[in-house]
Design a protein around this motif. Structure first.
Motif, PDB file in Angstrom:
ATOM      1  N   ILE A 248       0.862  -1.189   0.000  1.00 56.15           N
ATOM      2  CA  ILE A 248       0.000   0.000   0.000  1.00 56.15           C
ATOM      3  C   ILE A 248       0.893   1.233   0.000  1.00 56.15           C
ATOM      4  CG2 ILE A 248      -1.880   1.196   1.203  1.00 56.15           C
ATOM      5  CD1 ILE A 248      -2.413  -1.535   2.658  1.00 56.15           C
ATOM      6  N   LEU A 249       0.705   2.094  -1.009  1.00 53.97           N
ATOM      7  CA  LEU A 249       1.604   3.232  -1.224  1.00 53.97           C
ATOM      8  C   LEU A 249       0.892   4.569  -1.072  1.00 53.97           C
ATOM      9  CD1 LEU A 249       2.785   2.040  -4.727  1.00 53.97           C
ATOM     10  CD2 LEU A 249       4.192   1.885  -2.680  1.00 53.97           C
ATOM     11  N   ASP A 250       1.575   5.542  -0.495  1.00 55.14           N
ATOM     12  CA  ASP A 250       1.140   6.934  -0.571  1.00 55.14           C
ATOM     13  C   ASP A 250       1.582   7.431  -1.948  1.00 55.14           C
ATOM     14  OD1 ASP A 250       0.921   9.658  -0.575  1.00 55.14           O
ATOM     15  OD2 ASP A 250       2.078   9.993   1.262  1.00 55.14           O
ATOM     16  N   ASN A 251       0.649   7.551  -2.870  1.00 54.32           N
ATOM     17  CA  ASN A 251       0.969   7.921  -4.259  1.00 54.32           C
ATOM     18  C   ASN A 251       1.391   9.381  -4.373  1.00 54.32           C
ATOM     19  OD1 ASN A 251       1.080   7.096  -7.067  1.00 54.32           O
ATOM     20  ND2 ASN A 251      -0.821   8.251  -7.413  1.00 54.32           N
ATOM     21  N   THR A 252       1.318  10.133  -3.278  1.00 57.85           N
ATOM     22  CA  THR A 252       1.793  11.525  -3.276  1.00 57.85           C
ATOM     23  C   THR A 252       3.136  11.617  -2.544  1.00 57.85           C
ATOM     24  OG1 THR A 252       0.864  12.253  -1.145  1.00 57.85           O
ATOM     25  CG2 THR A 252      -0.633  12.247  -3.022  1.00 57.85           C
ATOM     26  N   GLY A 253       3.573  10.512  -1.956  1.00 58.91           N
ATOM     27  CA  GLY A 253       4.779  10.552  -1.112  1.00 58.91           C
ATOM     28  C   GLY A 253       5.893   9.614  -1.538  1.00 58.91           C
ATOM     29  N   VAL A 254       5.612   8.705  -2.462  1.00 56.86           N
ATOM     30  CA  VAL A 254       6.668   7.828  -2.987  1.00 56.86           C
ATOM     31  C   VAL A 254       6.490   7.625  -4.492  1.00 56.86           C
ATOM     32  CG1 VAL A 254       7.033   6.431  -0.879  1.00 56.86           C
ATOM     33  CG2 VAL A 254       5.374   5.651  -2.584  1.00 56.86           C
ATOM     34  N   LEU A 255       7.605   7.293  -5.157  1.00 56.43           N
ATOM     35  CA  LEU A 255       7.528   6.775  -6.531  1.00 56.43           C
ATOM     36  C   LEU A 255       7.706   5.268  -6.417  1.00 56.43           C
ATOM     37  CD1 LEU A 255       9.988   9.086  -8.529  1.00 56.43           C
ATOM     38  CD2 LEU A 255       7.621   9.528  -7.869  1.00 56.43           C
ATOM     39  N   HIS A 256       7.106   4.527  -7.350  1.00 55.95           N
ATOM     40  CA  HIS A 256       7.306   3.091  -7.338  1.00 55.95           C
ATOM     41  C   HIS A 256       7.588   2.577  -8.740  1.00 55.95           C
ATOM     42  CE1 HIS A 256       3.032   3.516  -8.290  1.00 55.95           C
ATOM     43  NE2 HIS A 256       3.100   2.325  -8.845  1.00 55.95           N
ATOM     44  N   GLY A 257       8.112   1.362  -8.809  1.00 56.81           N
ATOM     45  CA  GLY A 257       8.387   0.717 -10.096  1.00 56.81           C
ATOM     46  C   GLY A 257       8.574  -0.756  -9.858  1.00 56.81           C
ATOM     47  N   ARG A 258       8.887  -1.484 -10.900  1.00 58.61           N
ATOM     48  CA  ARG A 258       9.218  -2.905 -10.722  1.00 58.61           C
ATOM     49  C   ARG A 258      10.214  -3.311 -11.804  1.00 58.61           C
ATOM     50  NH1 ARG A 258       4.695  -4.766 -14.174  1.00 58.61           N
ATOM     51  NH2 ARG A 258       5.833  -4.662 -16.117  1.00 58.61           N
ATOM     52  N   THR A 259      11.061  -4.271 -11.450  1.00 63.72           N
ATOM     53  CA  THR A 259      12.050  -4.735 -12.424  1.00 63.72           C
ATOM     54  C   THR A 259      11.355  -5.681 -13.418  1.00 63.72           C
ATOM     55  OG1 THR A 259      12.780  -6.654 -11.135  1.00 63.72           O
ATOM     56  CG2 THR A 259      13.881  -4.563 -10.680  1.00 63.72           C
ATOM     57  N   SER A 260      12.034  -5.985 -14.490  1.00 61.44           N
ATOM     58  CA  SER A 260      11.446  -6.865 -15.505  1.00 61.44           C
ATOM     59  C   SER A 260      11.438  -8.309 -15.001  1.00 61.44           C
ATOM     60  CB  SER A 260      12.245  -6.773 -16.801  1.00 61.44           C
ATOM     61  OG  SER A 260      13.547  -7.263 -16.588  1.00 61.44           O
ATOM     62  N   PHE A 261      10.735  -9.161 -15.700  1.00 59.57           N
ATOM     63  CA  PHE A 261      10.735 -10.588 -15.369  1.00 59.57           C
ATOM     64  C   PHE A 261      10.646 -11.374 -16.681  1.00 59.57           C
ATOM     65  CE2 PHE A 261       6.118 -11.139 -15.832  1.00 59.57           C
ATOM     66  CZ  PHE A 261       5.659  -9.846 -15.630  1.00 59.57           C
ATOM     67  N   PRO A 262      11.042 -12.662 -16.648  1.00 61.16           N
ATOM     68  CA  PRO A 262      11.106 -13.407 -17.915  1.00 61.16           C
ATOM     69  C   PRO A 262       9.736 -13.536 -18.586  1.00 61.16           C
ATOM     70  CG  PRO A 262      12.280 -14.568 -16.172  1.00 61.16           C
ATOM     71  CD  PRO A 262      11.532 -13.454 -15.513  1.00 61.16           C
ATOM     72  N   GLU A 263       9.746 -13.470 -19.891  1.00 54.34           N
ATOM     73  CA  GLU A 263       8.535 -13.535 -20.726  1.00 54.34           C
ATOM     74  C   GLU A 263       7.716 -14.813 -20.467  1.00 54.34           C
ATOM     75  OE1 GLU A 263       7.286 -11.393 -22.827  1.00 54.34           O
ATOM     76  OE2 GLU A 263       6.025 -12.601 -24.168  1.00 54.34           O
ATOM     77  N   ASN A 264       8.421 -15.896 -20.148  1.00 57.11           N
ATOM     78  CA  ASN A 264       7.708 -17.181 -19.984  1.00 57.11           C
ATOM     79  C   ASN A 264       7.213 -17.424 -18.554  1.00 57.11           C
ATOM     80  OD1 ASN A 264      10.131 -17.526 -18.773  1.00 57.11           O
ATOM     81  ND2 ASN A 264      10.707 -19.394 -19.842  1.00 57.11           N
ATOM     82  N   GLU A 265       7.376 -16.438 -17.661  1.00 59.45           N
ATOM     83  CA  GLU A 265       6.902 -16.631 -16.282  1.00 59.45           C
ATOM     84  C   GLU A 265       5.552 -15.954 -16.071  1.00 59.45           C
ATOM     85  OE1 GLU A 265       9.048 -16.398 -12.766  1.00 59.45           O
ATOM     86  OE2 GLU A 265      10.986 -16.755 -13.722  1.00 59.45           O
ATOM     87  N   PHE A 266       4.684 -16.597 -15.287  1.00 62.22           N
ATOM     88  CA  PHE A 266       3.383 -15.997 -15.014  1.00 62.22           C
ATOM     89  C   PHE A 266       3.452 -15.240 -13.682  1.00 62.22           C
ATOM     90  CE2 PHE A 266      -1.125 -16.194 -13.577  1.00 62.22           C
ATOM     91  CZ  PHE A 266      -1.618 -15.339 -14.552  1.00 62.22           C
ATOM     92  N   ARG A 267       3.098 -13.968 -13.703  1.00 64.41           N
ATOM     93  CA  ARG A 267       3.094 -13.131 -12.499  1.00 64.41           C
ATOM     94  C   ARG A 267       1.768 -12.405 -12.497  1.00 64.41           C
ATOM     95  NH1 ARG A 267       4.487  -7.580 -11.482  1.00 64.41           N
ATOM     96  NH2 ARG A 267       5.623  -7.256  -9.535  1.00 64.41           N
ATOM     97  N   LYS A 268       1.083 -12.373 -11.337  1.00 69.63           N
ATOM     98  CA  LYS A 268      -0.221 -11.699 -11.329  1.00 69.63           C
ATOM     99  C   LYS A 268      -0.416 -10.837 -10.094  1.00 69.63           C
ATOM    100  CE  LYS A 268      -5.228 -12.416 -11.650  1.00 69.63           C
ATOM    101  NZ  LYS A 268      -5.406 -11.027 -12.028  1.00 69.63           N
ATOM    102  N   LEU A 269      -0.728  -9.570 -10.335  1.00 72.29           N
ATOM    103  CA  LEU A 269      -1.034  -8.628  -9.261  1.00 72.29           C
ATOM    104  C   LEU A 269      -2.423  -8.046  -9.510  1.00 72.29           C
ATOM    105  CD1 LEU A 269       2.047  -8.800  -8.715  1.00 72.29           C
ATOM    106  CD2 LEU A 269       2.088  -6.337  -8.521  1.00 72.29           C
ATOM    107  N   ASN A 270      -3.060  -7.611  -8.435  1.00 70.84           N
ATOM    108  CA  ASN A 270      -4.308  -6.836  -8.560  1.00 70.84           C
ATOM    109  C   ASN A 270      -4.024  -5.444  -8.016  1.00 70.84           C
ATOM    110  OD1 ASN A 270      -5.866  -9.163  -9.315  1.00 70.84           O
ATOM    111  ND2 ASN A 270      -5.784  -9.795  -7.165  1.00 70.84           N
ATOM    112  N   LYS A 271      -4.415  -4.458  -8.783  1.00 66.03           N
ATOM    113  CA  LYS A 271      -4.145  -3.077  -8.346  1.00 66.03           C
ATOM    114  C   LYS A 271      -5.457  -2.372  -8.035  1.00 66.03           C
ATOM    115  CE  LYS A 271      -2.531   0.105 -11.407  1.00 66.03           C
ATOM    116  NZ  LYS A 271      -1.524   0.939 -12.104  1.00 66.03           N
TER     117      LYS A 271
END
Ligand SMILES: O=C(O)CCC(=O)C(=O)O
Ligand SMILES: [Fe+2]
Length: 293
Positions: A248-271
Motif C-alpha cells: 500500500i503506497l502513498d501515491n503523493t509521497g513515494v515513486l514506485h516501479g518494478r524490475t522486468s521478469f522473464p517472458e515465460n513466467e506468469f506473475r499476477k497482481l491486482n491493483k
C-alpha cells in the motif's frame, strides 16, 4: 553519469538479466520493518490499524501480509474502509480492480507497460489523470520466480537530494508544470506541489511508450537529474512482494516501479486506487512536510 544509469535500465529493458540477489543486496532494505501480518482486512483489530498507520506514516508505504483466502480480492476491496473510496481507471474492472499481468502481444500490452514483463520505471500512478489516486494498493497473487522486484523511493529523499545538490533547480520545479498525456487523458502539474506546508509529488519517467510527457525548457535539466536519481537502484528500496501480500503506497509521497521478469513466467497482481477520504483520514499523513516553513 547519465549514460551509466541509462544503460542500467535499458539493459533490464531487454530481458530480466539483472541479478536479483545483487539488486536486493545493494538496496540493503529490511522489508520486515514495513510488513504487518494480519489474518484478514475486515477483521483487523484497532491495534493493527494503529500499527498500519504508524508504518505507513513513517515510510509512506506498508506491506500487509494476509492469510490466504479463497477469493484474495476480498482483502484488497476491504481496504476501502481505511483508505477511502475506490477510484476507477480506464482499465478497471467492475469492482475497480486493475489487473497487472503480462498480456504478451495483446493490443493493451502495446499501450501499457503495466501489462508487459518489461521494467516499469519509477513513477506515480495516474499522472495523466486530473485527480490522481492518493493511495495505490498492489496485491500480489502470483509472484514471478525471477525478477519482478518492487522498487520504491521516497519523495522526501528526492527533495533532500535536490535541496543539497541542485537548490536552484528545486525552486523552478514548484512553478513549471509537466504535462502528461495518455491516450485521451491529459493533466498538467508541477512535479512538486506545496499545499498548507505539505509537499506532494507527481512523476513519470520518460520511455518509448504511449504516455507522452511535455517538459518545459526551464525544468529539462532537473527532470533528467531526477530521472537518473530515481532510476538508480542504489537510491531505491527494493524487495520482492510475495503471494498474499498487499503493498500500500502513498501515491503523493513515494515513486514506485518494478524490475522486468522473464517472458515465460506468469506473475499476477491486482491493483486498486483509493481517494484517501475515509473515517480514518485524520490518521493518514500523506506527502511530507516542507522544511522552509
Ligand atoms: O507490477 C508491479 O509490481 C507494479 C505495477 C505498477 O506500478 C502499475 O501497474 O502501475
Ligand atoms: Fe504503478
Amino acid at each position: 553519469m547519465l549514460t551509466d544509469n541509462t544503460q542500467m535500465f535499458e539493459r533490464d529493458d531487454f530481458g530480466a538479466d539483472l541479478d536479483d540477489q545483487a539488486i536486493l543486496e545493494a538496496s540493503k532494505f529490511d522489508v520486515n520493518q514495513v510488513t504487518l501480518k494480519i489474518s484478514k482486512v475486515v477483521e483487523m483489530s484497532e491495534l493493527n490499524i494503529q500499527k498500519l498507520f504508524e508504518i505507513f506514516n513513517q515510510y509512506k508505504f506498508v506491506i500487509l501480509e494476509c492469510n490466504p483466502l479463497p477469493n484474495p480480492k476480498e482483502n484488497l476491496l476491504a481496504l476501502e474502509k481505511i483508505f477511502g473510496s475506490i477510484k476507477k481507471s480506464k482499465r478497471s474492472e467492475v469492482d475497480g480492480i486493475i489487473p497487472v499481468e503480462n498480456l504478451h502481444n495483446s493490443s493493451l500490452a502495446k499501450t501499457n507497460v503495466s501489462t508487459t514483463n518489461t521494467i516499469h520505471l519509477m513513477h506515480t500512478d495516474g499522472s495523466a489523470e486530473i485527480d490522481p489516486p492518493k493511495i495505490v494498493a498492489l496485491q500480489c497473487e502470483i509472484p514471478s520466480h525471477n525478477g519482478g522486484l518492487s522498487q520504491i523511493i521516497c519523495a522526501e529523499s528526492i527533495y533532500e537530494y535536490l535541496r543539497k545538490n541542485h537548490f536552484q533547480e528545486l525552486q523552478v520545479l514548484f512553478i513549471n508544470p509537466l504535462t502528461v498525456t495518455r491516450v485521451e487523458q491529459t493533466a498538467s502539474r508541477p512535479i512538486f506541489v506545496e499545499q498548507e506546508g505539505k509537499i506532494s509529488i507527481t512523476f513519470r519517467t520518460i520511455r518509448k511508450d504511449h504516455v507522452s510527457i511535455e517538459i518545459p525548457s526551464q525544468i529539462k535539466k532537473v527532470y533528467n537529474i531526477i530521472n537518473n536519481y530515481v532510476n538508480n537502484p542504489k537510491n531505491q528500496l527494493i524487495f520482492k512482494l510475495k503471494a498474499h501480500q498487499i503493498l500500500i503506497l502513498d501515491n503523493t509521497g513515494v515513486l514506485h516501479g518494478r524490475t522486468s521478469f522473464p517472458e515465460n513466467e506468469f506473475r499476477k497482481l491486482n491493483k486498486l486506487w483509493f481517494d484517501g477520504i475515509s473515517e480514518y483520514s485524520h490518521r493518514l499523513q500523506l506527502g511530507f512536510m516542507s522544511k522552509f516553513k
